[in-house]
Design a protein around this motif. Structure first.
Motif, PDB file in Angstrom:
ATOM      1  N   PHE A  41      53.404 -24.200  58.400  1.00 10.37           N
ATOM      2  CA  PHE A  41      54.883 -23.894  58.463  1.00 10.37           C
ATOM      3  C   PHE A  41      55.349 -24.072  59.726  1.00 10.37           C
ATOM      4  O   PHE A  41      54.439 -24.545  60.650  1.00 10.37           O
ATOM      5  CB  PHE A  41      54.852 -22.362  58.233  1.00 10.37           C
ATOM      6  N   GLN A  43      58.418 -22.897  63.031  1.00 11.23           N
ATOM      7  CA  GLN A  43      59.399 -22.180  63.489  1.00 11.23           C
ATOM      8  C   GLN A  43      60.021 -22.390  64.638  1.00 11.23           C
ATOM      9  O   GLN A  43      59.470 -22.521  65.795  1.00 11.23           O
ATOM     10  CB  GLN A  43      58.766 -20.615  63.453  1.00 11.23           C
ATOM     11  N   LYS A  47      65.488 -19.767  64.125  1.00 14.50           N
ATOM     12  CA  LYS A  47      65.559 -19.996  62.903  1.00 14.50           C
ATOM     13  C   LYS A  47      64.180 -19.481  62.393  1.00 14.50           C
ATOM     14  O   LYS A  47      63.204 -18.763  62.791  1.00 14.50           O
ATOM     15  CB  LYS A  47      65.328 -21.728  62.913  1.00 14.50           C
ATOM     16  N   ALA A  48      64.328 -19.403  61.019  1.00 11.74           N
ATOM     17  CA  ALA A  48      63.463 -18.802  60.248  1.00 11.74           C
ATOM     18  C   ALA A  48      62.268 -19.699  60.073  1.00 11.74           C
ATOM     19  O   ALA A  48      62.459 -21.001  60.152  1.00 11.74           O
ATOM     20  CB  ALA A  48      63.904 -18.460  58.717  1.00 11.74           C
ATOM     21  N   ARG A  49      61.277 -19.106  59.747  1.00 11.76           N
ATOM     22  CA  ARG A  49      60.014 -19.912  59.587  1.00 11.76           C
ATOM     23  C   ARG A  49      60.134 -20.708  58.218  1.00 11.76           C
ATOM     24  O   ARG A  49      60.564 -20.173  57.170  1.00 11.76           O
ATOM     25  CB  ARG A  49      58.637 -19.017  59.364  1.00 11.76           C
ATOM     26  N   GLU A  50      59.714 -22.201  58.059  1.00 13.78           N
ATOM     27  CA  GLU A  50      59.850 -23.020  56.870  1.00 13.78           C
ATOM     28  C   GLU A  50      58.567 -23.465  57.055  1.00 13.78           C
ATOM     29  O   GLU A  50      57.973 -23.824  57.736  1.00 13.78           O
ATOM     30  CB  GLU A  50      60.992 -23.781  57.216  1.00 13.78           C
ATOM     31  N   ALA A  65      57.945 -30.676  52.189  1.00  8.87           N
ATOM     32  CA  ALA A  65      59.301 -30.161  52.385  1.00  8.87           C
ATOM     33  C   ALA A  65      60.080 -31.434  52.434  1.00  8.87           C
ATOM     34  O   ALA A  65      59.708 -32.541  53.020  1.00  8.87           O
ATOM     35  CB  ALA A  65      59.548 -29.636  53.396  1.00  8.87           C
ATOM     36  N   SER A  67      62.202 -32.277  54.768  1.00  9.11           N
ATOM     37  CA  SER A  67      62.347 -32.992  56.219  1.00  9.11           C
ATOM     38  C   SER A  67      61.002 -33.486  56.356  1.00  9.11           C
ATOM     39  O   SER A  67      60.938 -34.412  57.528  1.00  9.11           O
ATOM     40  CB  SER A  67      62.492 -31.762  56.737  1.00  9.11           C
ATOM     41  N   TYR A 112      57.049 -22.388  49.165  1.00 11.29           N
ATOM     42  CA  TYR A 112      56.517 -21.827  50.458  1.00 11.29           C
ATOM     43  C   TYR A 112      56.798 -20.354  50.796  1.00 11.29           C
ATOM     44  O   TYR A 112      57.313 -20.172  51.728  1.00 11.29           O
ATOM     45  CB  TYR A 112      57.066 -22.992  51.592  1.00 11.29           C
ATOM     46  N   ASP A 113      56.505 -19.696  49.896  1.00  5.58           N
ATOM     47  CA  ASP A 113      56.602 -18.201  50.095  1.00  5.58           C
ATOM     48  C   ASP A 113      55.757 -17.711  50.943  1.00  5.58           C
ATOM     49  O   ASP A 113      54.343 -17.702  50.742  1.00  5.58           O
ATOM     50  CB  ASP A 113      56.349 -17.496  48.768  1.00  5.58           C
TER      51      ASP A 113
END
Length: 130
Positions: A41, A43, A47-50, A65, A67, A112-113
């Motif tokens: 992940f 961050q 911004k939120a963690r992705e 992802a 990206s 990606y929960d």
């Protein structure tokens, strides 16, 4: 208790590459790294963690992802208890703190929960700038 330690972050210029590593230790009796599905992940500030990339418990499949597709490669060496994220063609928007995370639930990757991942590393900073 499982522990994850990331390394390999740093400052690079756009277009350059980095390889992040995530060393796993502290396995409970009878468990090994292939008990865990692993994801990276990131961050960025404000911004939120992705989720960036995920690899199944034995490395049969991986997911990325949008990206990261075509630029990042996730891999694992269960014998060495180490995970990797090879990042090529880095862009300024890749700047973030990168975390590896382990989930014992589910064998394969699906989304990606972050709540599925019970163990997290402390993170490593990646900065892409001229």
């Amino acid at each position: 208790q499982l522990q994850l330690v990331e390394s390999g972050g740093g400052l690079v210029q756009p277009g350059e590459s980095l390889r992040l590593s995530c060393a796993a230790s502290g396995f409970t009796l009878g468990s090994t790294l292939d008990y865990y599905r692993i994801a990276w992940f990131r961050q960025a500030p404000g911004k939120a963690r992705e989720g960036v990339a995920c690899i199944s418990k034995r490395g049969e499949t991986s997911d990325y992802a949008e990206s990261a597709k075509g630029r990042f490669t996730i891999s694992r060496d269960n014998a060495k208890n180490t995970l990797y994220l090879q990042m090529n063609s880095l862009k300024p928007e890749d700047t973030a703190v990168y975390y590896c995370a382990a989930a014992s639930v589910y064998h394969y990757c699906s989304g990606y929960d972050p709540y599925e991942y019970e163990t997290w590393g402390q993170g490593t900073q990646v900065t892409v700038s001229l």
